[in-house]
Design a protein around this motif. Structure first.
Motif, short mmCIF file in Angstrom:
data_model
loop_
_atom_site.label_atom_id
_atom_site.label_comp_id
_atom_site.label_asym_id
_atom_site.label_seq_id
_atom_site.Cartn_x
_atom_site.Cartn_y
_atom_site.Cartn_z
N ASP A 118 53.96 -23.03 98.62
CA ASP A 118 53.97 -23.20 100.07
C ASP A 118 53.79 -24.67 100.43
N ALA A 119 54.79 -25.25 101.08
CA ALA A 119 54.73 -26.67 101.45
C ALA A 119 53.62 -26.94 102.45
N ILE A 120 53.29 -25.97 103.29
CA ILE A 120 52.22 -26.18 104.26
C ILE A 120 50.88 -26.31 103.54
N VAL A 121 50.65 -25.51 102.52
CA VAL A 121 49.43 -25.63 101.71
C VAL A 121 49.40 -27.00 101.04
N LEU A 122 50.52 -27.41 100.49
CA LEU A 122 50.61 -28.73 99.85
C LEU A 122 50.25 -29.83 100.85
N LEU A 123 50.85 -29.77 102.03
CA LEU A 123 50.60 -30.81 103.03
C LEU A 123 49.15 -30.82 103.48
N ARG A 124 48.63 -29.65 103.74
CA ARG A 124 47.29 -29.56 104.32
C ARG A 124 46.20 -29.93 103.32
N HIS A 125 46.35 -29.53 102.07
CA HIS A 125 45.25 -29.65 101.12
C HIS A 125 45.48 -30.61 99.96
N MET A 126 46.74 -30.96 99.68
CA MET A 126 47.00 -31.71 98.45
C MET A 126 47.58 -33.09 98.69
N LEU A 127 47.96 -33.39 99.92
CA LEU A 127 48.49 -34.71 100.25
C LEU A 127 47.60 -35.37 101.29
N ALA A 128 47.27 -36.60 101.07
CA ALA A 128 46.38 -37.33 101.98
C ALA A 128 47.13 -37.77 103.23
N PRO A 129 46.42 -37.99 104.33
CA PRO A 129 47.06 -38.57 105.51
C PRO A 129 47.73 -39.90 105.15
N ALA A 130 48.85 -40.15 105.82
CA ALA A 130 49.60 -41.40 105.63
C ALA A 130 49.96 -41.67 104.17
N SER A 131 50.38 -40.62 103.47
CA SER A 131 50.75 -40.78 102.06
C SER A 131 52.26 -40.68 101.82
N LEU A 132 53.04 -40.39 102.86
CA LEU A 132 54.47 -40.15 102.69
C LEU A 132 55.29 -41.17 103.47
N SER A 133 56.35 -41.65 102.85
CA SER A 133 57.26 -42.54 103.57
C SER A 133 58.29 -41.74 104.36
N ALA A 160 52.53 -31.59 113.83
CA ALA A 160 51.37 -32.49 113.82
C ALA A 160 50.89 -32.75 112.40
N LEU A 161 50.92 -31.71 111.56
CA LEU A 161 50.53 -31.87 110.16
C LEU A 161 51.52 -32.76 109.42
N LEU A 162 52.81 -32.49 109.59
CA LEU A 162 53.84 -33.31 108.95
C LEU A 162 53.69 -34.77 109.35
N ARG A 163 53.54 -35.01 110.64
CA ARG A 163 53.43 -36.37 111.14
C ARG A 163 52.19 -37.08 110.60
N SER A 164 51.09 -36.33 110.47
CA SER A 164 49.85 -36.95 110.00
C SER A 164 49.96 -37.45 108.57
N ARG A 165 50.86 -36.86 107.80
CA ARG A 165 51.02 -37.27 106.39
C ARG A 165 52.00 -38.44 106.24
N LEU A 166 52.67 -38.82 107.31
CA LEU A 166 53.58 -39.95 107.26
C LEU A 166 52.83 -41.26 107.48
N PRO A 168 52.69 -44.97 109.17
CA PRO A 168 53.30 -45.50 110.39
C PRO A 168 54.71 -46.03 110.09
N GLY A 169 55.65 -45.60 110.89
CA GLY A 169 57.05 -45.96 110.65
C GLY A 169 57.77 -45.00 109.72
N GLY A 170 57.03 -44.03 109.15
CA GLY A 170 57.65 -43.06 108.25
C GLY A 170 58.60 -42.13 108.99
N ALA A 171 59.59 -41.60 108.27
CA ALA A 171 60.66 -40.81 108.87
C ALA A 171 60.46 -39.32 108.68
N LEU A 172 60.73 -38.55 109.73
CA LEU A 172 60.80 -37.09 109.65
C LEU A 172 62.23 -36.71 109.99
#
Length: 233
Positions: A118-133, A160-166, A168-172
């Motif tokens: 589940d990507a939502i579980v990954l995002l919420r628990h396994m990836l830090a804020p501002a860790s994705l370009s 909001a969760l997706l954005r929080s892991r980007l 600044p300037g990261g693309a969705l």
């Protein structure tokens, strides 16, 4: 390391995907056995730690998250053309994960890792804020029935969760061939105060997004493709 079959089991909850099963051919089974321990990322029901990304990829580089990578066609082409960034592709379909692992090996790519779950579980628990370009959500399940809209990936809480892991300037970046969902996507993404649309409405087809067999079938069936490209402020 956890088996990919056991790591894809989740508690009963609102999911953004259909749990799918599929038969694997010998090539896929071999790839899963040999390559999952090397490049697989288990996504357990209740993760206890965030991913150590430099350890996972063996370097520090900008990271792209591919949600719903399918058979891996788009992921492989984008990662091959973009060697200075790393790609973490996530899906729930074991044969697709196995196929991607096999093709990564065939192409000699070193900047791809593959998650099953589940990507939502990954995002919420396994990836830090501002860790994705960048985050790519190409052709997520449209869940067309009104009673299933709560399962859609692109909805305010998930955005909001997706954005929080980007960073600044990261693309969705998103794409869909479902017109009603495209309208909802555009409205939902535009409503997030920390996201900026790179275009007035829908984006031109993203040049870096390869044409997959799934998309080609939609085009042949007469469905319009809608691209969206937003950035975090």
């Amino acid at each position: 390391m956890n088996s990919p079959r056991t790591s894809a089991v989740h508690h009963a909850r609102v999911r953004t995907f259909h749990p799918r099963r599929g038969r694997m051919n010998g090539r896929h089974a071999d790839a899963l056995t040999r390559l999952w321990p090397l490049w697989g990322v288990p996504i357990p029901e209740t993760p206890t730690a965030r991913l150590d990304l430099p350890a996972l990829f063996g370097r520090r580089a900008p990271l792209v998250l591919e949600i719903g990578s399918g058979m891996g066609e788009a992921t492989v082409e984008m990662a091959a053309a973009d060697p200075h960034r790393d790609y973490l592709a996530v899906d729930v379909h074991t044969p697709g994960v196995a196929n991607l692992l096999a093709v990564v090996e065939e192409r000699g790519l070193t900047n791809v890792r593959v998650g099953l779950g589940d990507a939502i579980v990954l995002l919420r628990h396994m990836l830090a804020p501002a860790s994705l370009s960048a985050v790519h959500a190409f052709f997520p399940d449209p869940w067309p029935k009104a009673r299933h809209h709560k399962r859609r990936l692109i909805q305010p809480a998930h955005v909001a969760l997706l954005r929080s892991r980007l960073v600044p300037g990261g693309a969705l970046r998103c794409a869909t061939d479902w017109a009603e969902y495209a309208e909802v996507m555009l409205e939902t993404l535009a409503a997030d105060p920390e996201l900026v649309n790179e275009h007035e409405a829908y984006a031109p087809r993203l040049a870096e997004r390869p044409l997959t067999k799934f998309e080609q079938r939609g085009v042949e069936a007469g469905r319009e493709i809608f691209d969206l490209s937003f950035r975090r402020r």
